[in-house]
Structures are given as structure tokens and as C-alpha cells.
Design an enzyme around this catalytic site. Structure first.
Site, mmCIF file in Angstrom:
data_model
loop_
_atom_site.group_PDB
_atom_site.id
_atom_site.type_symbol
_atom_site.label_atom_id
_atom_site.label_comp_id
_atom_site.label_asym_id
_atom_site.label_seq_id
_atom_site.Cartn_x
_atom_site.Cartn_y
_atom_site.Cartn_z
ATOM 1 N N ASP A 221 0.842 -1.199 0.000
ATOM 2 C CA ASP A 221 0.000 0.000 0.000
ATOM 3 C C ASP A 221 0.877 1.248 0.000
ATOM 4 O OD1 ASP A 221 0.912 -0.298 2.615
ATOM 5 O OD2 ASP A 221 -1.076 -0.659 3.465
ATOM 6 N N GLU B 186 -9.980 -0.736 3.772
ATOM 7 C CA GLU B 186 -10.703 -0.247 4.943
ATOM 8 C C GLU B 186 -12.109 -0.837 4.975
ATOM 9 O OE1 GLU B 186 -8.493 1.023 6.780
ATOM 10 O OE2 GLU B 186 -8.621 3.214 6.693
ATOM 11 N N ASN C 161 -8.866 -1.587 12.892
ATOM 12 C CA ASN C 161 -10.245 -1.699 12.406
ATOM 13 C C ASN C 161 -10.423 -2.939 11.529
ATOM 14 O OD1 ASN C 161 -8.745 -0.957 10.227
ATOM 15 N ND2 ASN C 161 -10.007 0.784 9.619
ATOM 16 N N HIS D 225 -8.503 -3.766 8.983
ATOM 17 C CA HIS D 225 -8.065 -3.619 7.588
ATOM 18 C C HIS D 225 -6.863 -4.512 7.289
ATOM 19 C CE1 HIS D 225 -5.138 0.033 8.364
ATOM 20 N NE2 HIS D 225 -4.519 -1.102 8.556
#
Ligand code: PGA
Length: 245
Positions: free
Chosen positions: A67, A143, A136, A138
Site C-alpha cells: 500500500d 478499509e 479496524n 483492515h
């Protein structure tokens, strides 16, 4: 799924490095997706030590960036490519020509994502994805909510990711608001996924990812359906996992 629970972070790093070294020994030109973030850093240091000790040839690995923040060039101190270069590519002596980047500052980020997917295909798929776990749920910057078929794409970061990434760069204001990420589809098609999680702040989300419902709200929960998954968690991160006997 193979779950390895280690007493501490150092042992997690050693076990992860040993797994990577075995793969590289059996397939020196393996195609790998590599996370940055704090968790895999110990493992990369251990792998560099193994390389020094044993002469393991890491230079033929084909490395795919996981990423990137949108809009940042490679020389920006927050560049995730720069972080990967310092922590992995340089110590493992991997030439730039063996690296498929996600250049966050390219004029057409959508074209970058399409080219990335083509490069994965041309490589014959990914042998190993090394992933950390977002607070979270991810994976990369997939996301929540993230569907398992999501392609590599541009994405808006959630508040939780901005908050969590703030610790890398000295504050929320320093965290870009958008990113490019390898898609869920690419990660889930990897022949092997190694997920590493450390510390009590990961305990709740690791339990939901591995033992909760499979849902777009917890992208990492799709790893329950991955062809081959190894999870290495230290005791603190594994504290809330239910044991089945
Ligand atoms: P960390 O990041 O390894 O720094 O905890 C994981 C992630 O947010 O994906």
C-alpha cells in the site's frame, strides 16, 4: 489455518523470519507482498540476520508493495515505499527492477492500480503475502467495509487508520487522507498469507478476524477463507482467542 502463539514479540519475529526464509530457500524468486507498519519490522530484521549468517540469497525475490499514501513521492519521509526500502529491500539486496511499486504520486493512480494487478498476473500470482492487522480489521488499506472481490484501488482512510498511523509520523495532521492498496482479491488469492499481530491493542480485532463472523466490516475476517493462512500472534495479541479443545 495454522495459529502460532508466541510468548513475546521477539519470538514472533523469529518464527515469522524462519517461515519467510524457508519459502525463499525453496523458491528464491518467490513473488511476495510485504507490509510495512511496526509489526513486521522485527521479522525483517531477523530475516536480514539469517541472510548474513547463512548466505540465504534473498536478492531474487519479486517484491510487491502492499500500500501507499496517495500523493507522496518516494523521497517523502512518510513514503511507505521508502519504509519498505529501508527495512527490507536494501538489507535483502533486492534491486529496484525486482520491485512492483504503487507510486502514490503518479498522475493517474487508477492506471497504477490496473498496472499493479497486471503485474501480479504476469508474475503468476503471489506466493506469500505478509500482512499486519489494522485496529479496524483492515488488510493493507482495505478499509471496512471491504468486499473480498475488491480490486486494487484508491481509498479514503478511516478515522481509525488515520489515528493509528499518526504514531508513525508524529501526529494525525501528518497522515495523508487517501491511499492506494493492493485489493482484497489479490491478497485473498495469495497462495499463502502470513498475518502477524502483536500487543494487547490487537487482541479484540484479532479475535473478531479469526473467530468472528466473516463480514466486510472486518476485512481480515475473509482470511478465514484463504487457501492457506498462518497467523503468528504474541500472547498479548492472542489473549482473547477462544481455545477449542
Ligand atoms: P502495525 O500496523 O503493524 O503498525 O500495528 C498494522 C496495520 O495498521 O495494518
Amino acid at each position: 489455518m495454522k495459529l502460532i502463539i508466541t510468548p513475546d514479540y521477539d519470538e514472533l519475529s523469529r518464527r515469522g523470519a524462519a517461515l519467510m526464509a524457508d519459502l525463499i530457500a525453496s523458491k528464491p524468486d518467490a513473488a511476495v507482498i510485504l507490509a510495512t507498519g511496526e509489526t513486521p519490522m522485527g521479522m525483517y530484521r531477523e530475516l536480514a540476520a539469517i541472510r548474513q549468517r547463512s548466505g540465504l540469497d534473498t536478492s531474487r525475490l519479486r517484491v510487491f508493495q502492499l500500500d501507499a499514501y496517495l500523493g507522496l513521492g518516494p523521497d517523502d519521509p512518510r513514503s511507505l515505499y521508502g519504509w519498505m526500502k529501508r527495512s527490507f529491500l536494501d538489507p535483502m539486496q533486492i534491486p529496484d527492477t525486482n520491485v512492483v511499486r504503487l507510486p502514490g504520486d503518479a498522475p493517474d493512480p487508477r492506471a497504477v492500480c490496473a498496472a499493479y494487478e497486471q503485474a501480479v498476473e504476469a508474475a503468476g500470482g503471489i506466493d506469500l503475502s505478509v500482512l499486519g492487522l489494522g485496529p479496524n480489521g483492515h488488510l493493507g488499506f482495505n478499509e471496512p467495509p471491504a468486499e473480498p472481490r475488491s480490486p486494487s484501488r484508491v481509498i479514503d482512510l478511516t478515522e481509525e487508520s488515520i489515528e493509528s498511523n499518526a504514531r508513525y509520523w508524529g501526529g494525525r495532521d501528518r497522515v495523508p487522507r487517501q491511499a492506494l492498496t493492493a485489493g482484497m482479491s489479490v491478497l485473498l488469492a495469495s497462495r499463502h498469507v502470513l498475518l502477524v499481530a502483536s500487543g494487547e491493542r490487537k487482541a479484540g480485532i484479532l479475535q473478531r478476524a479469526l473467530q468472528g463472523p466473516v463480514t466486510p466490516q472486518v476485512p481480515a475476517s475473509y482470511l478465514q477463507q484463504a487457501p492457506r493462512l498462518t497467523v503468528i500472534a504474541d500472547q498479548d495479541a492472542a489473549a482473547l482467542l477462544r481455545r477449542y479443545s
